[in-house]
Motif scaffolding. Structure first.
Motif, PDB file in Angstrom:
ATOM      1  N   LEU A 232       3.264  55.224  20.861  1.00 30.65           N
ATOM      2  CA  LEU A 232       2.382  56.241  21.437  1.00 30.65           C
ATOM      3  C   LEU A 232       1.867  57.190  20.361  1.00 30.65           C
ATOM      4  N   PHE A 233       2.779  57.649  19.531  1.00 30.90           N
ATOM      5  CA  PHE A 233       2.393  58.586  18.486  1.00 30.90           C
ATOM      6  C   PHE A 233       1.664  57.879  17.344  1.00 30.90           C
ATOM      7  N   ALA A 234       1.913  56.587  17.168  1.00 24.01           N
ATOM      8  CA  ALA A 234       1.177  55.830  16.160  1.00 24.01           C
ATOM      9  C   ALA A 234      -0.299  55.759  16.534  1.00 24.01           C
ATOM     10  N   VAL A 235      -0.562  55.537  17.812  1.00 25.25           N
ATOM     11  CA  VAL A 235      -1.951  55.433  18.262  1.00 25.25           C
ATOM     12  C   VAL A 235      -2.651  56.784  18.224  1.00 25.25           C
ATOM     13  N   THR A 236      -1.936  57.850  18.527  1.00 25.22           N
ATOM     14  CA  THR A 236      -2.578  59.165  18.462  1.00 25.22           C
ATOM     15  C   THR A 236      -2.827  59.578  17.012  1.00 25.22           C
ATOM     16  N   ALA A 237      -2.003  59.099  16.096  1.00 24.66           N
ATOM     17  CA  ALA A 237      -2.209  59.409  14.678  1.00 24.66           C
ATOM     18  C   ALA A 237      -3.307  58.546  14.077  1.00 24.66           C
TER      19      ALA A 237
ATOM     20  N   LEU B  32       0.677  50.593  10.636  1.00 25.86           N
ATOM     21  CA  LEU B  32       0.320  51.795   9.877  1.00 25.86           C
ATOM     22  C   LEU B  32       0.723  51.696   8.413  1.00 25.86           C
ATOM     23  N   SER B  33       0.098  52.528   7.593  1.00 26.03           N
ATOM     24  CA  SER B  33       0.526  52.675   6.202  1.00 26.03           C
ATOM     25  C   SER B  33       1.816  53.494   6.171  1.00 26.03           C
ATOM     26  N   HIS B  34       2.501  53.460   5.053  1.00 24.49           N
ATOM     27  CA  HIS B  34       3.753  54.212   4.929  1.00 24.49           C
ATOM     28  C   HIS B  34       3.506  55.703   5.112  1.00 24.49           C
ATOM     29  N   ALA B  35       2.405  56.207   4.540  1.00 24.02           N
ATOM     30  CA  ALA B  35       2.094  57.631   4.653  1.00 24.02           C
ATOM     31  C   ALA B  35       1.800  58.019   6.102  1.00 24.02           C
ATOM     32  N   THR B  36       1.114  57.157   6.845  1.00 22.38           N
ATOM     33  CA  THR B  36       0.803  57.475   8.238  1.00 22.38           C
ATOM     34  C   THR B  36       2.045  57.367   9.106  1.00 22.38           C
ATOM     35  N   LYS B  37       2.940  56.476   8.760  1.00 28.28           N
ATOM     36  CA  LYS B  37       4.223  56.409   9.471  1.00 28.28           C
ATOM     37  C   LYS B  37       4.973  57.729   9.310  1.00 28.28           C
ATOM     38  N   ALA B  38       4.935  58.261   8.095  1.00 30.62           N
ATOM     39  CA  ALA B  38       5.582  59.555   7.853  1.00 30.62           C
ATOM     40  C   ALA B  38       4.925  60.631   8.705  1.00 30.62           C
ATOM     41  N   HIS B  39       3.614  60.547   8.856  1.00 30.67           N
ATOM     42  CA  HIS B  39       2.898  61.524   9.685  1.00 30.67           C
ATOM     43  C   HIS B  39       3.303  61.389  11.148  1.00 30.67           C
ATOM     44  N   VAL B  40       3.544  60.175  11.591  1.00 30.43           N
ATOM     45  CA  VAL B  40       4.001  59.951  12.968  1.00 30.43           C
ATOM     46  C   VAL B  40       5.320  60.673  13.210  1.00 30.43           C
ATOM     47  N   PHE B  41       6.243  60.558  12.276  1.00 29.59           N
ATOM     48  CA  PHE B  41       7.528  61.245  12.435  1.00 29.59           C
ATOM     49  C   PHE B  41       7.362  62.753  12.341  1.00 29.59           C
ATOM     50  N   GLU B  42       6.390  63.193  11.585  1.00 30.70           N
ATOM     51  CA  GLU B  42       6.092  64.626  11.550  1.00 30.70           C
ATOM     52  C   GLU B  42       5.599  65.101  12.913  1.00 30.70           C
ATOM     53  N   LEU B  43       4.733  64.314  13.536  1.00 34.94           N
ATOM     54  CA  LEU B  43       4.239  64.664  14.868  1.00 34.94           C
ATOM     55  C   LEU B  43       5.376  64.666  15.888  1.00 34.94           C
ATOM     56  N   LEU B  44       6.256  63.689  15.782  1.00 33.95           N
ATOM     57  CA  LEU B  44       7.398  63.628  16.692  1.00 33.95           C
ATOM     58  C   LEU B  44       8.311  64.836  16.517  1.00 33.95           C
ATOM     59  N   ASP B  45       8.513  65.227  15.269  1.00 36.94           N
ATOM     60  CA  ASP B  45       9.407  66.356  14.983  1.00 36.94           C
ATOM     61  C   ASP B  45       8.831  67.687  15.457  1.00 36.94           C
ATOM     62  N   THR B  46       7.517  67.774  15.537  1.00 28.91           N
ATOM     63  CA  THR B  46       6.889  69.057  15.864  1.00 28.91           C
ATOM     64  C   THR B  46       6.256  69.076  17.247  1.00 28.91           C
ATOM     65  N   GLU B  47       6.448  68.028  18.046  1.00 26.44           N
ATOM     66  CA  GLU B  47       5.878  68.000  19.388  1.00 26.44           C
ATOM     67  C   GLU B  47       6.464  69.133  20.234  1.00 26.44           C
ATOM     68  N   PRO B  48       5.636  70.064  20.713  1.00 29.80           N
ATOM     69  CA  PRO B  48       6.146  71.240  21.441  1.00 29.80           C
ATOM     70  C   PRO B  48       6.770  70.942  22.787  1.00 29.80           C
ATOM     71  N   GLN B  49       6.534  69.765  23.342  1.00 22.83           N
ATOM     72  CA  GLN B  49       7.110  69.452  24.648  1.00 22.83           C
ATOM     73  C   GLN B  49       8.535  68.928  24.561  1.00 22.83           C
ATOM     74  N   PHE B  50       9.023  68.614  23.350  1.00 22.54           N
ATOM     75  CA  PHE B  50      10.316  67.961  23.205  1.00 22.54           C
ATOM     76  C   PHE B  50      11.534  68.884  23.128  1.00 22.54           C
ATOM     77  N   PRO B  51      11.453  70.045  22.477  1.00 24.46           N
ATOM     78  CA  PRO B  51      12.650  70.875  22.307  1.00 24.46           C
ATOM     79  C   PRO B  51      13.365  71.162  23.633  1.00 24.46           C
ATOM     80  N   GLY B  52      14.700  71.015  23.586  1.00 22.06           N
ATOM     81  CA  GLY B  52      15.512  71.280  24.762  1.00 22.06           C
ATOM     82  C   GLY B  52      15.651  70.109  25.697  1.00 22.06           C
ATOM     83  N   ARG B  53      14.984  69.003  25.392  1.00 25.60           N
ATOM     84  CA  ARG B  53      15.064  67.810  26.228  1.00 25.60           C
ATOM     85  C   ARG B  53      15.813  66.709  25.475  1.00 25.60           C
ATOM     86  N   PRO B  54      16.378  65.734  26.217  1.00 29.43           N
ATOM     87  CA  PRO B  54      17.087  64.639  25.539  1.00 29.43           C
ATOM     88  C   PRO B  54      16.220  63.900  24.526  1.00 29.43           C
TER      89      PRO B  54
END
Length: 224
Positions: free
Chosen positions: A117-122, A138-160
């Motif tokens: 999901l985040f790969a397609v949005t990136a 994805l390229s290695h750099a874009t994969k890193a960006h995907v994990f950056e998006l996952l780490d900073t997604e505002p809907q995730f904190p406090g959820r499993p």
């Protein structure tokens, strides 16, 4: 800021979860509450898992070569690694991650769906490529960006899902650097030198090292 090339994460998550699930080859069953049963042999899920392993520990495999960061030696994508990581995710993520729209996905299928999901949005163009998984395309750099998006997604904190996201690269690294590439589960013994040992420069099991035998400087006791 939302552009034609990069959808906002909130809009993307809220509106195309079903599309992402389809991309990962998850079969949907709508009996009562919508649920998704992971397909063990799904090529898309396997490609996503291998794409993660290649990102964490690049090697000479096709996934590493496609991402633009590879080596001349084996890396995370080795025999048994993908199956082991999938099984680990299945055990580590027994509850639904993508529960928006009433859709429940668990285990490795959930991890693959989330990452894709985040790969397609990136990078929307990642739906097309040599692999069935957008993330693996994805390229290695874009994969890193995907994990950056996952780490900073505002809907995730406090959820499993926040803890699951943090565990993705960690568990992948554990598998990549483990003995799984040369471990016989039935015999519970190594059949050769594991790739993880090569990656870390580990010399193997030993009864001890010369520098740790005997007493330093002839001292054999410490007075209180």
């Amino acid at each position: 800021m939302e552009t034609n090339a990069l959808w906002s994460r909130r809009r993307f998550l809220g509106g195309v979860v079903a599309t992402g699930a389809a991309l990962t080859g998850v079969a949907w069953s709508f009996a009562g509450e919508a649920t998704a049963q992971p397909t063990p042999s799904s090529p898309s899920v396997r490609d996503t898992i291998n794409g993660i392993l290649a990102f964490v520990a690049p090697g000479h495999d096709p996934y590493s070569q496609h991402q633009g960061v590879s080596t001349e030696a084996p890396g995370g994508v080795t025999p048994g690694a993908a199956e082991t990581l999938e099984r680990t995710f299945d055990l580590a993520v027994p509850i639904p991650l993508i529960d928006m729209l009433g859709i429940a996905v668990t285990g490795s299928a959930a991890i693959a769906a989330l990452v894709d999901l985040f790969a397609v949005t990136a990078e929307p163009a990642s739906v097309a490529g040599p692999f069935a998984s957008p993330f693996a395309n994805l390229s290695h750099a874009t994969k890193a960006h995907v994990f950056e998006l996952l780490d900073t997604e505002p809907q995730f904190p406090g959820r499993p899902i926040e803890y699951a996201v943090n565990a993705i690269p960690t568990l992948a690294a554990f598998v990549a650097y483990s003995e799984v590439s040369a471990f016989d589960g039935e015999l519970r013994a190594l059949t050769g030198r594991p790739v993880g040992w090569e990656l870390t420069g580990y010399d193997g099991v030993s009864d001890g090292w010369d520098e740790f035998q005997g007493y330093y400087g002839g001292v054999d006791r410490a007075e209180g």
